[in-house]
Write a protein that holds these residues in place. Structure first.
Motif, mmCIF file in Angstrom:
data_model
loop_
_atom_site.group_PDB
_atom_site.id
_atom_site.type_symbol
_atom_site.label_atom_id
_atom_site.label_comp_id
_atom_site.label_asym_id
_atom_site.label_seq_id
_atom_site.Cartn_x
_atom_site.Cartn_y
_atom_site.Cartn_z
ATOM 1 N N UNK A 305 1.028 -1.429 0.608
ATOM 2 C CA UNK A 305 -0.269 -0.386 -0.193
ATOM 3 C C UNK A 305 0.863 0.872 0.155
ATOM 4 N N UNK A 306 0.908 1.905 -0.286
ATOM 5 C CA UNK A 306 0.938 3.704 -0.457
ATOM 6 C C UNK A 306 0.986 3.943 1.195
ATOM 7 N N UNK A 307 0.859 3.590 1.820
ATOM 8 C CA UNK A 307 0.905 4.206 3.648
ATOM 9 C C UNK A 307 2.264 3.501 4.030
ATOM 10 N N UNK A 308 3.143 2.188 2.933
ATOM 11 C CA UNK A 308 3.903 1.502 3.484
ATOM 12 C C UNK A 308 5.184 2.075 1.958
ATOM 13 N N UNK A 309 5.248 3.017 2.049
ATOM 14 C CA UNK A 309 5.677 3.890 1.030
ATOM 15 C C UNK A 309 7.413 3.751 2.001
ATOM 16 N N UNK A 310 7.711 4.300 2.956
ATOM 17 C CA UNK A 310 8.939 4.379 3.694
ATOM 18 C C UNK A 310 9.175 3.115 4.604
ATOM 19 N N UNK A 311 8.177 2.066 4.639
ATOM 20 C CA UNK A 311 8.326 0.781 4.947
ATOM 21 C C UNK A 311 8.670 -0.288 4.210
ATOM 22 N N UNK A 312 8.766 -1.257 5.036
ATOM 23 C CA UNK A 312 9.975 -2.907 4.834
ATOM 24 C C UNK A 312 8.563 -3.651 5.729
ATOM 25 N N UNK A 313 7.092 -4.291 5.644
ATOM 26 C CA UNK A 313 6.683 -4.962 6.108
ATOM 27 C C UNK A 313 6.116 -6.320 5.460
ATOM 28 N N UNK A 314 5.942 -7.380 6.101
ATOM 29 C CA UNK A 314 5.965 -8.277 6.089
ATOM 30 C C UNK A 314 4.688 -8.911 6.586
ATOM 31 N N UNK A 315 3.721 -9.251 4.709
ATOM 32 C CA UNK A 315 2.339 -9.380 6.086
ATOM 33 C C UNK A 315 1.888 -10.304 6.985
ATOM 34 N N UNK A 316 2.644 -11.383 6.291
ATOM 35 C CA UNK A 316 2.638 -12.384 6.992
ATOM 36 C C UNK A 316 2.704 -12.825 8.426
ATOM 37 N N UNK A 317 3.952 -11.119 9.287
ATOM 38 C CA UNK A 317 3.474 -10.996 10.445
ATOM 39 C C UNK A 317 3.133 -10.452 11.006
ATOM 40 N N UNK A 318 1.998 -10.326 11.694
ATOM 41 C CA UNK A 318 1.014 -9.633 12.736
ATOM 42 C C UNK A 318 1.805 -8.712 12.919
ATOM 43 N N UNK A 319 3.173 -8.950 14.117
ATOM 44 C CA UNK A 319 4.249 -8.135 14.466
ATOM 45 C C UNK A 319 4.938 -6.826 13.842
ATOM 46 N N UNK A 320 4.449 -7.320 12.999
ATOM 47 C CA UNK A 320 5.111 -6.106 12.159
ATOM 48 C C UNK A 320 3.310 -5.288 11.763
ATOM 49 N N UNK A 321 2.610 -5.962 10.922
ATOM 50 C CA UNK A 321 0.976 -4.856 10.865
ATOM 51 C C UNK A 321 0.869 -3.856 11.658
ATOM 52 N N UNK A 322 0.785 -5.193 12.916
ATOM 53 C CA UNK A 322 0.399 -4.283 14.108
ATOM 54 C C UNK A 322 0.746 -2.957 14.131
ATOM 55 N N UNK A 323 2.223 -3.189 14.589
ATOM 56 C CA UNK A 323 2.905 -1.956 14.766
ATOM 57 C C UNK A 323 2.494 -0.586 13.957
ATOM 58 N N UNK A 324 2.296 -0.460 12.952
ATOM 59 C CA UNK A 324 1.843 1.078 12.166
ATOM 60 C C UNK A 324 0.482 0.828 12.560
ATOM 61 N N UNK A 325 -0.404 -0.174 12.562
ATOM 62 C CA UNK A 325 -1.997 0.326 12.549
ATOM 63 C C UNK A 325 -1.580 0.976 14.474
#
Length: 574
Positions: A305-325
């Motif tokens: 997504x455009x919200x992750x322009x400067x981020x490196x997220x691994x979608x399969x990891x809740x630990x990653x996605x939950x940090x942004x939210x």
């Protein structure tokens, strides 16, 4: 004081909550640390809005979140449901109260603390020894190496939301749903969780815990409710919210309906598609009426997504996605804890205090009675440098709410924006007047603008605690500044490289959320209500009769009508 009580229901909601409370804990520590950046010592951000003070039986003063967390039994990992401060609290009684025969106990091995949790324990023991004058004076020269090991450990091995939590919880905060006899994968639809809240005294126990925190408030301003609505916890939340509406009728609820990455997995059959679409429709239509404002959060693929322009997220990891939210939810909560600044006070540090009810009245209290808000985020937010920077700040805000329309102009839109930690020219933290002037100029130049926008500004940026995942790209600097050229080394940077980031978030009431509601209304009618609907039997098995389904459809239809009176889906005719 105007206290806020937080509620977290479900696995992904608690992952978000774990990061959220880590941010708060970090802010509390930085505010009291004489060696920290003065920008974090802001007297106008009142953390007591979110926290309670207490004392253990041993006389130890405590400062714990005003929180009720609900999750599966066994979801706490190595943490006891009593927390770690009040070791003398007995565990909850067994659900078996009438059995008179023999009982055998089968106990599993306790989960071992990971490297991060062990380091927290050792640090606390060292601090305790220092306070008592028994510190052996150990050398901390290996701390950097240890921190690198901790960051690597968390990035690879997080299983539970408690694995990366650095916060002490009150024993009334953590509630495990006992006696369900199923795992999280089976607890995947609205129907399966429908009787969980009322069964086995669970509802009474959860409400007692909430009552504990509410009754010690001087003047509660609202509930911040985060629910993982992708499965059975949505029906648990609906029953809980109905109870809250009855007992605390005048206390507003700000509801975040969150979705983890696994809830958007590809569906392989038509039966699975119908199953999921009906759950989503029923869940939303049941949750929305019990909250003054509902904010859907959770993109199918955050990484692209455009919200992750400067981020490196691994979608399969809740630990990653939950940090942004969690970062976005932290930013939206800032106005709730801002102390109103008088005319004689220093207004260079904070501005735009607002209570939960004020936000809800602004976004949901318009003539169209919109109950759904979109959450946008810019992480990290760009610096306020010149006209190009002014334009990019608005453009950098991207939705974390799924299924919203693009490029739709809504002249009736209402927005509440929060910006904190903004960097000005020369890399300094911008003052409140600087940010305000930039935003006003930005709206003057914008092609379209909302009917009204409330702006809250604070100078402290988002602190990045040690257990935050390594999700920043190599164009993000130490203070979250966006660099002109990438930093050499790893493409992912974490808390050892990035210590804080400027944030901008926006909650907006707008017709761009129409596709989200229309999809749910259309699917409810197509798969569940219309004559010969393929999911009618499934809904009956979930306990829904025809009249109740018609009421759910009417609820969604009114929400569509409020946003677009000309929409065909808002018609009751099939």
């Amino acid at each position: 004081m105007r206290e806020l009580v937080t509620l977290q229901l479900g696995g992904f909601a608690n992952f978000i909550g774990s990061h959220f409370w880590n941010f708060q804990d970090e802010l509390v520590g930085l505010a009291s640390d004489p060696e920290s950046d003065p920008v974090f010592k802001n007297p106008y951000l009142n953390m007591d809005v979110l926290y309670r003070t207490g004392e253990t039986q041993q006389g130890l003063l405590t400062y714990t979140p005003r929180l009720v967390s609900v999750d599966f039994q066994g979801s706490l990992g190595s943490l006891s449901s009593c927390g770690s401060l009040y070791s003398g609290v007995s565990s909850a009684p067994s659900d078996i109260v009438t059995w008179t025969g023999g009982v055998s106990t089968h106990a599993s091995e306790p989960h071992k603390k990971n490297l991060f949790l062990r380091s927290l324990y050792e640090e606390e023991q060292e601090n305790f020894a220092t306070m008592n004058g028994t510190n052996s004076g150990k050398n901390d020269s290996r701390r950097e190496i240890q921190d690198k090991d901790i960051v690597e450990c968390l990035d690879n091995d997080v299983q539970f939301w408690t694995d990366f939590s650095k916060v002490h919880y009150h024993p009334q905060s953590l509630y495990e749903l006992r006696g369900l006899w199923m795992d999280a994968q089976e607890f995947d639809n609205y129907g399966i969780g429908k009787d969980v809240f009322t069964g086995g005294f669970r509802g009474e126990e959860i409400c007692d815990r909430l009552r504990f925190f509410v009754e010690e408030c001087d003047h509660i301003q609202g509930f911040q409710f985060v629910v993982d609505d992708s499965g059975g916890f949505s029906s648990v939340a609906a029953e809980f919210l109905e109870n809250i509406a009855d007992e605390y009728a005048n206390t507003p609820v700000l509801l975040y309906a969150v979705r983890g990455p696994d809830s958007h997995m590809s569906l392989r059959s038509r039966k699975q598609t119908i199953f999921k679409e009906l759950h989503d429709a029923v869940s939303f239509s049941r949750l929305a009426p019990f909250s003054k404002l509902i904010v859907p959060v959770g993109l199918p693929f955050l990484s692209t997504s455009k919200a992750s322009t400067f981020l490196h997220i691994k979608d399969e990891k809740p630990y990653h996605c939950s940090a942004v939210y969690a970062a976005a939810l932290h930013s939206t909560s800032i106005p709730f804890r801002v102390e109103p600044v008088g005319p004689s006070a220093d207004s260079g540090d904070v501005s735009g205090a607002m209570e939960v009810n004020g936000l809800i009245q602004m976004l949901a209290g318009q003539a169209r009675q919109n109950m759904v808000a979109i959450l946008d985020v810019s992480m990290p937010a760009p610096a306020l440098t010149g006209k190009q920077g002014e334009r990019s700040l608005l453009g950098s805000l991207q939705p974390l709410t799924p299924d919203v329309a693009d490029d739709v102009e809504d002249l009736q839109a209402v927005e509440s924006m929060t910006i904190h930690g903004a960097l000005g020219s020369g890399g300094h933290y911008a003052s409140v007047p600087e940010v305000k002037d930039t935003v006003h100029a930005m709206y003057e130049q914008a092609m379209s603008r909302p009917m009204f926008c409330h702006l809250s500004v604070a100078r402290p940026p988002l602190p990045i605690p040690l257990p935050f995942p390594s999700i920043f790209g190599n164009l993000v600097g130490r203070r979250g500044e966006l660099l002109g050229s990438p930093v050499s080394g790893s493409s992912s940077r974490g808390s050892l490289d990035v210590h804080s980031v400027p944030m901008a978030v926006k909650l907006r009431s707008s017709s761009v959320v129409l596709p989200y509601i229309e999809n749910r209304l259309g699917n409810l009618r197509r798969f569940g209500i219309e004559r010969g609907a393929p999911g009618a039997e499934l809904l009956r098995s979930w306990g829904f009769g025809k009249d109740e389904l018609d009421d759910l459809g009417e609820t969604l239809s009114k929400m569509v009508m409020a946003l677009d009176p000309h929409s065909q889906l808002s018609s009751d005719s099939d």
